[in-house]
Every structure is written in C-alpha cells, then in structure tokens.
Design an enzyme around this catalytic site. Sequence first.
Site, PDB file in Angstrom:
ATOM      1  N   SER A 191     -28.369  -7.842  22.539  1.00  0.00           N
ATOM      2  CA  SER A 191     -27.976  -9.246  22.677  1.00  0.00           C
ATOM      3  C   SER A 191     -29.235 -10.107  22.693  1.00  0.00           C
ATOM      4  O   SER A 191     -30.011 -10.053  21.741  1.00  0.00           O
ATOM      5  CB  SER A 191     -27.135  -9.443  23.951  1.00  0.00           C
ATOM      6  OG  SER A 191     -26.623 -10.756  24.012  1.00  0.00           O
ATOM      7  N   THR A 192     -29.474 -10.876  23.743  1.00  0.00           N
ATOM      8  CA  THR A 192     -30.619 -11.782  23.786  1.00  0.00           C
ATOM      9  C   THR A 192     -31.928 -11.023  23.547  1.00  0.00           C
ATOM     10  O   THR A 192     -32.243 -10.083  24.264  1.00  0.00           O
ATOM     11  CB  THR A 192     -30.690 -12.492  25.149  1.00  0.00           C
ATOM     12  OG1 THR A 192     -29.415 -13.045  25.459  1.00  0.00           O
ATOM     13  CG2 THR A 192     -31.742 -13.589  25.130  1.00  0.00           C
ATOM     14  N   HIS A 217     -24.924  -9.326  19.508  1.00  0.00           N
ATOM     15  CA  HIS A 217     -24.183 -10.549  19.805  1.00  0.00           C
ATOM     16  C   HIS A 217     -24.739 -11.689  18.955  1.00  0.00           C
ATOM     17  O   HIS A 217     -25.886 -12.104  19.128  1.00  0.00           O
ATOM     18  CB  HIS A 217     -24.296 -10.907  21.290  1.00  0.00           C
ATOM     19  CG  HIS A 217     -23.665  -9.909  22.191  1.00  0.00           C
ATOM     20  ND1 HIS A 217     -23.991  -9.803  23.525  1.00  0.00           N
ATOM     21  CD2 HIS A 217     -22.712  -8.965  21.969  1.00  0.00           C
ATOM     22  CE1 HIS A 217     -23.264  -8.848  24.084  1.00  0.00           C
ATOM     23  NE2 HIS A 217     -22.492  -8.313  23.152  1.00  0.00           N
ATOM     24  N   MET A 310     -28.479  -9.973  28.005  1.00  0.00           N
ATOM     25  CA  MET A 310     -27.980 -10.396  29.301  1.00  0.00           C
ATOM     26  C   MET A 310     -26.562  -9.897  29.511  1.00  0.00           C
ATOM     27  O   MET A 310     -25.778  -9.811  28.568  1.00  0.00           O
ATOM     28  CB  MET A 310     -28.012 -11.915  29.420  1.00  0.00           C
ATOM     29  CG  MET A 310     -27.710 -12.422  30.825  1.00  0.00           C
ATOM     30  SD  MET A 310     -28.176 -14.144  31.019  1.00  0.00           S
ATOM     31  CE  MET A 310     -27.851 -14.379  32.760  1.00  0.00           C
ATOM     32  N   ASP A 313     -22.341  -5.863  28.821  1.00  0.00           N
ATOM     33  CA  ASP A 313     -21.521  -5.399  27.712  1.00  0.00           C
ATOM     34  C   ASP A 313     -22.018  -4.058  27.191  1.00  0.00           C
ATOM     35  O   ASP A 313     -23.178  -3.921  26.824  1.00  0.00           O
ATOM     36  CB  ASP A 313     -21.543  -6.441  26.579  1.00  0.00           C
ATOM     37  CG  ASP A 313     -20.589  -6.088  25.451  1.00  0.00           C
ATOM     38  OD1 ASP A 313     -19.527  -5.501  25.731  1.00  0.00           O
ATOM     39  OD2 ASP A 313     -20.894  -6.411  24.291  1.00  0.00           O
TER      40      ASP A 313
END
Length: 379
Positions: A191-192, A217, A310, A313
Amino acid sequence: MNKIKVLVVDDSALIRNLMSKIINSQQDMETIATAPDPFIARDQIKKFNPDVITLDIEMPKMDGIEFLEKIMRLRPTPVLMVSTLTERGTDVTFRALELGAVDFVTKPKLDISQGMIDYANEITDKIRAAHAARYRLNRLPAKPPAGTASSQVDPVTGLVVPAQAGKALPVNNALGNRFAATEKLVLIGSSTGGTEALRVILEQLPKDSPAILITQHMPAGFTKSFADRLNQVCDITVKEATHGERILPGHAYIAPGDKHLMLGRNGANYICQLSDSEPVNRHRPSVEVLFKSGQEVSPRNIVGIMLTGMGKDGAQAMADMKKAGAYNICQDEASSVVFGMPREAIALGAADEVVSLNQIAKRLLEHLSKIGGRSAVRI
C-alpha cells in the site's frame, strides 16, 4: 492530542474549500493554511511548518512536480499528491512518487454527493499515513549525461544502478530455467510506499522468475500505467491482470484499481480471477482477498510478501497462508515508508523472515533456489 497540521495547495478555490472541510471534520487533523500556488505555499510552509502537504500537480507559475523537487531538497515534508485521472496526470503522479511523495489521491469531483464519504475516508487515511511515514529522498537516482558509463548507487536501497538502464541490477541472472516448470508462485501485498518498493524488487528479478501476483492499493485508472512503467524497466513482463488469463512464469500481474485479484485454477493451469465484490478492509483490490485465494488454491507452492502500507489489510490471510504451508517474507520497519501492514502480519506470526527492502529479492530467489528442485505439489 496534537492535531496533524495540513497545508492544502491547489489553484482551485472550490477544491481548497472542499479539502479543508474534509480535513477539519476529523478530530486528529486540521487545515492550518491553504495556498493557490507554490509561491504562496512556500511562505505558508515557512510560517506554519505543516506536518503534511496536499499538493495539486497542475498549477500556474510552477507545476507541482517542480515544487515537490524543491520541497524534498530544501525542506523535506510528507507530501500527498492530488492527481487528475488523465494520461498526463498518471505519468506525472508516478514521477512524483519516484521523487519522494508519500502517496496520491485523485482530485475530487465537485458534483458528487454519493461516494463523498468514501472519498473523505480515503484522503484522511492517506494524510494519516503520510504523517506516519518514513521519508525517502531521491528514491530514483538521476541518470548521468548520455555517453557516461559509470554506475551509481541508490542512496536509499544501496542497489547498484547502471548508468544507461537507470535500474537495479538483477541479484542473480544465472538461474537458468529452474522455476519455469514448477508451480511456484509469489503473492505480494502493498500500500503506502508500495509503488517504489515494488519497483526495487521487480527490477532485480530475472526473466525465469516464478509468476507474481500483486495487489497494490491504487485507484482505478492508474494500475495499467503503473504496470506499463514497471514493464519498461524490468526483465520480467509486468502487466495489469485480466480475468481468466493464464498465469505464466516470468510475468507479474497487478490487480486493476477497482477489482479484487485472486489466484484460480483451470485444469492444470493457474489463472487470474477478478471480482467486483464488496471492498474488504475498505479496499478493492484487497490484499486479504489475494492471500486468501493463495491459501485456498495452492499454499505449499507460494511465497507471500508483505510490503510497506498503512493498516492491516492482508495480515490475517497471510497468517492463514503460512499455517497452510506458504513461506512468507515481510518488509522490515527501517525500510518501510509505513510499517502498518508488515507489523500486523508479523504480530500474527505470519512471517518466516523480516527483511530490509533491498534484500527481499535476494532472499526470495535464495529460498526458491533451495526448494526449486523439489517436485511440484499437485492439487
């Protein structure tokens, strides 16, 4: 509690007002100033010392990329880019991430009411992630002038960067065809900070690597451009996944921005399966969905990798994958932009190894070499 101080930089007064309302609706953050262009933003940064900056890409007087470069060089601050969903917008957005922006969101549509809650949740989550991030400057080494042959070393990853290619050398490019006939697979969640982490890993993998399925993401409309950019700098083939296509060695398949990606079977072959089902952990695509499909289809043949991001998930499904026989690698805290997703997976006992970003490709190939000669597990 000290609130996260946010500076909103956008040439549209309507967008500045909307973003400010979204930010000020949260208990843990506030808009401390707004600016219509980078020159006013420069003065606001000096005056208010913001924790996070939201930065429009296309502005008068100085575009967002030029201003981002100045910020990261002179006064490093977490930056969340606000991008338009256009071909130029996507290309410039990925350049911003290479330069050190923590993440991006698409520009809100002023005429939407339904879906605004989801958009507000997305942007405030990303502001929190930016505030929590560990910042990496100059992630993409500048290419030397044409005709020079000297290599460079990426100051963040420590990887050797060839002058002409502008990418990391494969950690081992003499693996022959060892994995091509096996059923080994690699599933990656991120993700991030994941766009750059994925680049670092995939650039190092040789053409005969096992197939890779990736859930990053990312909003709809950006994943194809992201896959195309990676494909230009990697030895393996990188593409956006399509429903029902056969999964092949030497290929990496990235989940489309609005669909879940799952591992499936069609006879003896692995295939990509896509789904429009509801978001999981507020994400579609979701790492949880990808890892759960790995646990159900062929866990003993899988290496799972959890990268920076973050939230949580994918953490539970990664733990379930390990219990079912998968081998898992998590990115360590020091090299993660945001340590949330790896931390949650490690806390659940999902990790066989916790490794720095610049060592993940090496450890992956070493593990696969160790087990490469074994018979493929049939389901």
